[in-house]
Scaffold this motif. Structure first.
Motif, PDB file in Angstrom:
ATOM      1  N   TRP A  16       0.857  -1.172   0.000  1.00  0.00           N
ATOM      2  CA  TRP A  16       0.000   0.000   0.000  1.00  0.00           C
ATOM      3  C   TRP A  16       0.907   1.241   0.000  1.00  0.00           C
ATOM      4  CZ3 TRP A  16      -0.919   4.440   2.714  1.00  0.00           C
ATOM      5  CH2 TRP A  16      -2.130   5.076   2.448  1.00  0.00           C
ATOM      6  N   PRO A  17       0.508   2.316  -0.688  1.00  0.00           N
ATOM      7  CA  PRO A  17      -0.782   2.585  -1.337  1.00  0.00           C
ATOM      8  C   PRO A  17      -0.838   2.193  -2.806  1.00  0.00           C
ATOM      9  CG  PRO A  17       0.503   4.582  -1.302  1.00  0.00           C
ATOM     10  CD  PRO A  17       1.347   3.538  -0.592  1.00  0.00           C
ATOM     11  N   ALA A  18       0.246   1.641  -3.386  1.00  0.00           N
ATOM     12  CA  ALA A  18       0.178   1.222  -4.787  1.00  0.00           C
ATOM     13  C   ALA A  18      -0.722   0.003  -4.939  1.00  0.00           C
ATOM     14  CB  ALA A  18       1.575   0.924  -5.309  1.00  0.00           C
ATOM     15  N   SER A  19      -0.634  -0.933  -3.991  1.00  0.00           N
ATOM     16  CA  SER A  19      -1.445  -2.143  -4.028  1.00  0.00           C
ATOM     17  C   SER A  19      -2.794  -1.872  -3.372  1.00  0.00           C
ATOM     18  CB  SER A  19      -0.721  -3.273  -3.300  1.00  0.00           C
ATOM     19  OG  SER A  19      -1.480  -4.457  -3.328  1.00  0.00           O
ATOM     20  N   ARG A  20      -3.859  -2.105  -4.122  1.00  0.00           N
ATOM     21  CA  ARG A  20      -5.224  -1.881  -3.640  1.00  0.00           C
ATOM     22  C   ARG A  20      -6.064  -3.133  -3.891  1.00  0.00           C
ATOM     23  NH1 ARG A  20      -6.266   3.725  -3.205  1.00  0.00           N
ATOM     24  NH2 ARG A  20      -4.242   4.753  -2.950  1.00  0.00           N
ATOM     25  N   ALA A  21      -7.266  -3.130  -3.348  1.00  0.00           N
ATOM     26  CA  ALA A  21      -8.134  -4.298  -3.486  1.00  0.00           C
ATOM     27  C   ALA A  21      -8.387  -4.646  -4.945  1.00  0.00           C
ATOM     28  CB  ALA A  21      -9.465  -4.048  -2.772  1.00  0.00           C
ATOM     29  N   ASP A  22      -8.529  -3.633  -5.803  1.00  0.00           N
ATOM     30  CA  ASP A  22      -8.795  -3.880  -7.213  1.00  0.00           C
ATOM     31  C   ASP A  22      -7.532  -3.918  -8.063  1.00  0.00           C
ATOM     32  OD1 ASP A  22     -11.568  -4.036  -6.909  1.00  0.00           O
ATOM     33  OD2 ASP A  22     -11.773  -1.856  -6.972  1.00  0.00           O
ATOM     34  N   ARG A  23      -6.374  -3.648  -7.449  1.00  0.00           N
ATOM     35  CA  ARG A  23      -5.099  -3.716  -8.167  1.00  0.00           C
ATOM     36  C   ARG A  23      -4.005  -4.108  -7.181  1.00  0.00           C
ATOM     37  NH1 ARG A  23      -1.649   1.005 -11.085  1.00  0.00           N
ATOM     38  NH2 ARG A  23      -1.524   1.592  -8.910  1.00  0.00           N
ATOM     39  N   PRO A  24      -4.041  -5.359  -6.723  1.00  0.00           N
ATOM     40  CA  PRO A  24      -3.041  -5.806  -5.754  1.00  0.00           C
ATOM     41  C   PRO A  24      -1.674  -6.004  -6.385  1.00  0.00           C
ATOM     42  CG  PRO A  24      -4.459  -7.620  -6.351  1.00  0.00           C
ATOM     43  CD  PRO A  24      -5.012  -6.405  -7.028  1.00  0.00           C
ATOM     44  N   VAL A  62     -11.060 -11.038 -11.631  1.00  0.00           N
ATOM     45  CA  VAL A  62     -11.162 -11.804 -12.871  1.00  0.00           C
ATOM     46  C   VAL A  62     -11.070 -10.884 -14.088  1.00  0.00           C
ATOM     47  CG1 VAL A  62     -12.724 -13.185 -14.306  1.00  0.00           C
ATOM     48  CG2 VAL A  62     -12.401 -13.771 -11.899  1.00  0.00           C
ATOM     49  N   GLU A  63     -11.841  -9.825 -14.104  1.00  0.00           N
ATOM     50  CA  GLU A  63     -11.819  -8.930 -15.270  1.00  0.00           C
ATOM     51  C   GLU A  63     -10.473  -8.221 -15.435  1.00  0.00           C
ATOM     52  OE1 GLU A  63     -15.111  -6.319 -15.687  1.00  0.00           O
ATOM     53  OE2 GLU A  63     -16.603  -7.907 -15.452  1.00  0.00           O
ATOM     54  N   PRO A  64      -9.873  -7.646 -14.368  1.00  0.00           N
ATOM     55  CA  PRO A  64      -8.550  -7.039 -14.550  1.00  0.00           C
ATOM     56  C   PRO A  64      -7.502  -8.022 -15.064  1.00  0.00           C
ATOM     57  CG  PRO A  64      -9.505  -6.326 -12.462  1.00  0.00           C
ATOM     58  CD  PRO A  64     -10.404  -7.388 -13.009  1.00  0.00           C
ATOM     59  N   ILE A  65      -7.576  -9.278 -14.641  1.00  0.00           N
ATOM     60  CA  ILE A  65      -6.606 -10.266 -15.108  1.00  0.00           C
ATOM     61  C   ILE A  65      -6.892 -10.649 -16.561  1.00  0.00           C
ATOM     62  CG2 ILE A  65      -5.805 -12.649 -14.803  1.00  0.00           C
ATOM     63  CD1 ILE A  65      -5.950 -12.173 -11.789  1.00  0.00           C
ATOM     64  N   VAL A  67      -7.861  -8.638 -18.760  1.00  0.00           N
ATOM     65  CA  VAL A  67      -7.238  -7.554 -19.516  1.00  0.00           C
ATOM     66  C   VAL A  67      -5.744  -7.812 -19.678  1.00  0.00           C
ATOM     67  CG1 VAL A  67      -6.689  -5.081 -19.495  1.00  0.00           C
ATOM     68  CG2 VAL A  67      -8.983  -5.862 -18.870  1.00  0.00           C
ATOM     69  N   GLN A  68      -5.113  -8.369 -18.637  1.00  0.00           N
ATOM     70  CA  GLN A  68      -3.689  -8.665 -18.682  1.00  0.00           C
ATOM     71  C   GLN A  68      -3.376  -9.789 -19.678  1.00  0.00           C
ATOM     72  OE1 GLN A  68      -1.126  -7.675 -16.003  1.00  0.00           O
ATOM     73  NE2 GLN A  68      -2.497  -5.953 -15.656  1.00  0.00           N
ATOM     74  N   PHE A  69      -4.334 -10.710 -19.882  1.00  0.00           N
ATOM     75  CA  PHE A  69      -4.098 -11.895 -20.707  1.00  0.00           C
ATOM     76  C   PHE A  69      -5.199 -12.063 -21.752  1.00  0.00           C
ATOM     77  CE2 PHE A  69      -2.104 -13.093 -16.591  1.00  0.00           C
ATOM     78  CZ  PHE A  69      -0.798 -13.178 -17.036  1.00  0.00           C
ATOM     79  N   PRO A  70      -5.240 -11.184 -22.746  1.00  0.00           N
ATOM     80  CA  PRO A  70      -6.304 -11.286 -23.746  1.00  0.00           C
ATOM     81  C   PRO A  70      -6.270 -12.585 -24.551  1.00  0.00           C
ATOM     82  CG  PRO A  70      -4.611  -9.707 -24.430  1.00  0.00           C
ATOM     83  CD  PRO A  70      -4.327 -10.061 -23.008  1.00  0.00           C
ATOM     84  N   ALA A  71      -5.127 -13.250 -24.597  1.00  0.00           N
ATOM     85  CA  ALA A  71      -5.024 -14.486 -25.382  1.00  0.00           C
ATOM     86  C   ALA A  71      -5.560 -15.701 -24.629  1.00  0.00           C
ATOM     87  CB  ALA A  71      -3.565 -14.736 -25.772  1.00  0.00           C
ATOM     88  N   LEU A  72      -5.769 -15.575 -23.318  1.00  0.00           N
ATOM     89  CA  LEU A  72      -6.288 -16.702 -22.553  1.00  0.00           C
ATOM     90  C   LEU A  72      -7.801 -16.783 -22.694  1.00  0.00           C
ATOM     91  CD1 LEU A  72      -4.394 -16.759 -19.112  1.00  0.00           C
ATOM     92  CD2 LEU A  72      -4.005 -18.179 -21.120  1.00  0.00           C
ATOM     93  N   PRO A  73      -8.349 -17.982 -22.828  1.00  0.00           N
ATOM     94  CA  PRO A  73      -9.810 -18.111 -22.841  1.00  0.00           C
ATOM     95  C   PRO A  73     -10.396 -17.712 -21.497  1.00  0.00           C
ATOM     96  CG  PRO A  73      -8.746 -20.271 -22.736  1.00  0.00           C
ATOM     97  CD  PRO A  73      -7.665 -19.278 -22.983  1.00  0.00           C
ATOM     98  N   ALA A  74     -11.629 -17.236 -21.508  1.00  0.00           N
ATOM     99  CA  ALA A  74     -12.262 -16.764 -20.269  1.00  0.00           C
ATOM    100  C   ALA A  74     -12.288 -17.852 -19.200  1.00  0.00           C
ATOM    101  CB  ALA A  74     -13.678 -16.274 -20.564  1.00  0.00           C
ATOM    102  N   ALA A  75     -12.460 -19.102 -19.614  1.00  0.00           N
ATOM    103  CA  ALA A  75     -12.540 -20.203 -18.648  1.00  0.00           C
ATOM    104  C   ALA A  75     -11.220 -20.465 -17.946  1.00  0.00           C
ATOM    105  CB  ALA A  75     -12.998 -21.476 -19.354  1.00  0.00           C
ATOM    106  N   ALA A  76     -10.126 -19.877 -18.445  1.00  0.00           N
ATOM    107  CA  ALA A  76      -8.810 -20.101 -17.841  1.00  0.00           C
ATOM    108  C   ALA A  76      -8.564 -19.227 -16.625  1.00  0.00           C
ATOM    109  CB  ALA A  76      -7.713 -19.852 -18.872  1.00  0.00           C
ATOM    110  N   ILE A  77      -9.482 -18.313 -16.334  1.00  0.00           N
ATOM    111  CA  ILE A  77      -9.332 -17.430 -15.177  1.00  0.00           C
ATOM    112  C   ILE A  77     -10.517 -17.672 -14.259  1.00  0.00           C
ATOM    113  CG2 ILE A  77      -9.054 -15.059 -14.376  1.00  0.00           C
ATOM    114  CD1 ILE A  77      -8.036 -14.410 -17.227  1.00  0.00           C
ATOM    115  N   VAL A  78     -10.240 -18.267 -13.110  1.00  0.00           N
ATOM    116  CA  VAL A  78     -11.285 -18.693 -12.181  1.00  0.00           C
ATOM    117  C   VAL A  78     -11.270 -17.782 -10.962  1.00  0.00           C
ATOM    118  CG1 VAL A  78     -12.088 -20.581 -10.699  1.00  0.00           C
ATOM    119  CG2 VAL A  78     -11.147 -21.075 -12.968  1.00  0.00           C
ATOM    120  N   GLY A  79     -12.448 -17.266 -10.602  1.00  0.00           N
ATOM    121  CA  GLY A  79     -12.546 -16.369  -9.455  1.00  0.00           C
ATOM    122  C   GLY A  79     -13.121 -17.060  -8.230  1.00  0.00           C
ATOM    123  N   GLU A  80     -12.367 -17.051  -7.139  1.00  0.00           N
ATOM    124  CA  GLU A  80     -12.867 -17.579  -5.869  1.00  0.00           C
ATOM    125  C   GLU A  80     -13.815 -16.561  -5.237  1.00  0.00           C
ATOM    126  OE1 GLU A  80      -8.871 -20.044  -4.448  1.00  0.00           O
ATOM    127  OE2 GLU A  80      -9.202 -17.989  -3.769  1.00  0.00           O
TER     128      GLU A  80
END
Length: 360
Positions: A16-24, A62-65, A67-80
């Motif tokens: 903190w303060p660079a690391s936030r809940a929406d951008r850890p 999930v959505e910010p990640i 954006v980081q990996f546009p080549a990955l299929p949506a199913a490859a990013i799982v949100g707990e």
């Protein structure tokens, strides 16, 4: 086949303060080589294709990640839906990987480490995957030769050598896993030469880790099995939210590693840094003639041994400063004594207690 699982659910409150809940921390560029999670995926090189990478994070990332990996299929990013530590994260990943590849070998790694050179990492993973393929129930981990008596890392005590040829990195049966030690014990570990820092990087067959969770954590496994049964059905989201929240969180070290019989540690043939706090930047970036680590538009006058970081072109001027951390972001600025860096976590707790959620 080899599959890669990237664990990306951490909060990174010490940044903190660079690391936030929406951008850890894992979504920050702290080294100039892209974000931490992008560097983690790039490090895999040609070990795995995109369709064999799975990222497990918290649902708000999930959505910010993506954006980081546009080549990955949506199913490859799982949100707990909630935080439950590494064992449920890994168990869920193993079940999802096994759906398409029951014989899958998994390399599991955190998303916020710095490792170099990439070629040495890739060679080590190939070697570790070979050790796993050769023994049905084997688990492989990587140990880091300690540079000092750290109290902030878990330790691995090595046992009998199992290195099978001269070109292989030193490889041992694990005698014991040890939790983060106090000062005197840490010094004893460091001086003995028998202990490694625990890197948190693992290789195993998906079915091996699932069998271990079924044996050692049957309640956790039952919840994960219910999630897996609902995966891909209309009840997936509801079942995930309900069953995952019902799990008692536990680290994979506590849940499996301390109980499993065939665990092997490879002495890491690569450089490793867990980038745990702002002072990590001093190890990862060159300092100026006055010992300052500067990642900002900065004018320093009579300034020594400082860390200066800004997200934009905002000018930071320091006058007569020594041994401080200055981090500027759009809506918050931290000025801290380097010796009090661990207390940055307390800053975050205070902000939470005061209801200043906009700054979290």
């Amino acid at each position: 086949m080899l599959h890669a699982v990237i664990m990306a659910g951490g909060a990174g409150t010490r940044f903190w303060p660079a690391s936030r809940a929406d951008r850890p921390k894992q979504l920050l560029d702290l080294t100039g080589d892209g974000t931490m999670i992008q560097a983690t995926a790039a490090r895999l090189g040609d070990l795995v294709d995109n369709d064999r990478i799975l990222v497990v994070t918290n649902e708000r990332l999930v959505e910010p990640i993506q954006v980081q990996f546009p080549a990955l299929p949506a199913a490859a990013i799982v949100g707990e839906p909630c935080k439950r530590d590494t064992a449920p994260c890994i168990g869920l990943a193993a079940m999802l990987v096994s759906r398409d590849d029951p014989e899958a070998i998994m390399v599991v790694m955190p998303s916020d480490h710095v490792i170099s050179p990439e070629s040495a990492f890739q060679s080590a993973v190939r070697y570790g995957a070979g050790l796993v393929a050769a023994a049905e129930d084997r688990i492989v981990t990587f140990g880091i030769q300690p540079k000092y008596a750290a109290e902030t890392f878990g330790y691995i005590e090595r046992g009998e050598s199992i290195s099978d040829h001269a070109a292989a990195p030193p490889t041992y049966q694990v005698a014991r896993f040890r939790e983060k030690p106090k000062g005197d014990v840490a010094r004893e570990y460091f001086e003995s030469g028998r202990f490694y820092w625990n890197s948190g990087i693992f290789i195993w067959k998906a079915k091996t880790i699932l069998d271990a969770l079924r044996r050692y954590e049957p309640a956790m496994y039952a919840h994960l099995e219910a999630i897996n049964a609902a995966w891909g059905t209309p009840t997936q989201a509801k079942t995930l939210a309900t069953e995952f929240a019902a799990i008692q969180g536990k680290s994979i070290d506590y849940a499996v590693m301390e109980h499993h019989k065939d665990v092997v540690v490879i002495e890491a043939p690569f450089l490793w840094d867990d980038v745990g706090n702002w002072q990590s930047l001093e190890r990862l970036n060159e300092s100026d003639a006055n010992g300052n680590t500067v990642l900002a538009n900065h004018l320093g006058i009579d300034t020594q041994d400082c860390i200066i970081k800004a997200d934009d072109d905002h000018l930071i001027v320091t006058l007569g400063m020594s041994g401080v951390i200055v981090v500027h972001t759009r809506d918050a600025t931290l000025v801290a004594d380097k010796q009090r860096e661990e207390d940055i976590r307390e800053v975050v707790k205070k902000l939470q207690a005061n209801g200043w959620d906009a700054h979290l």
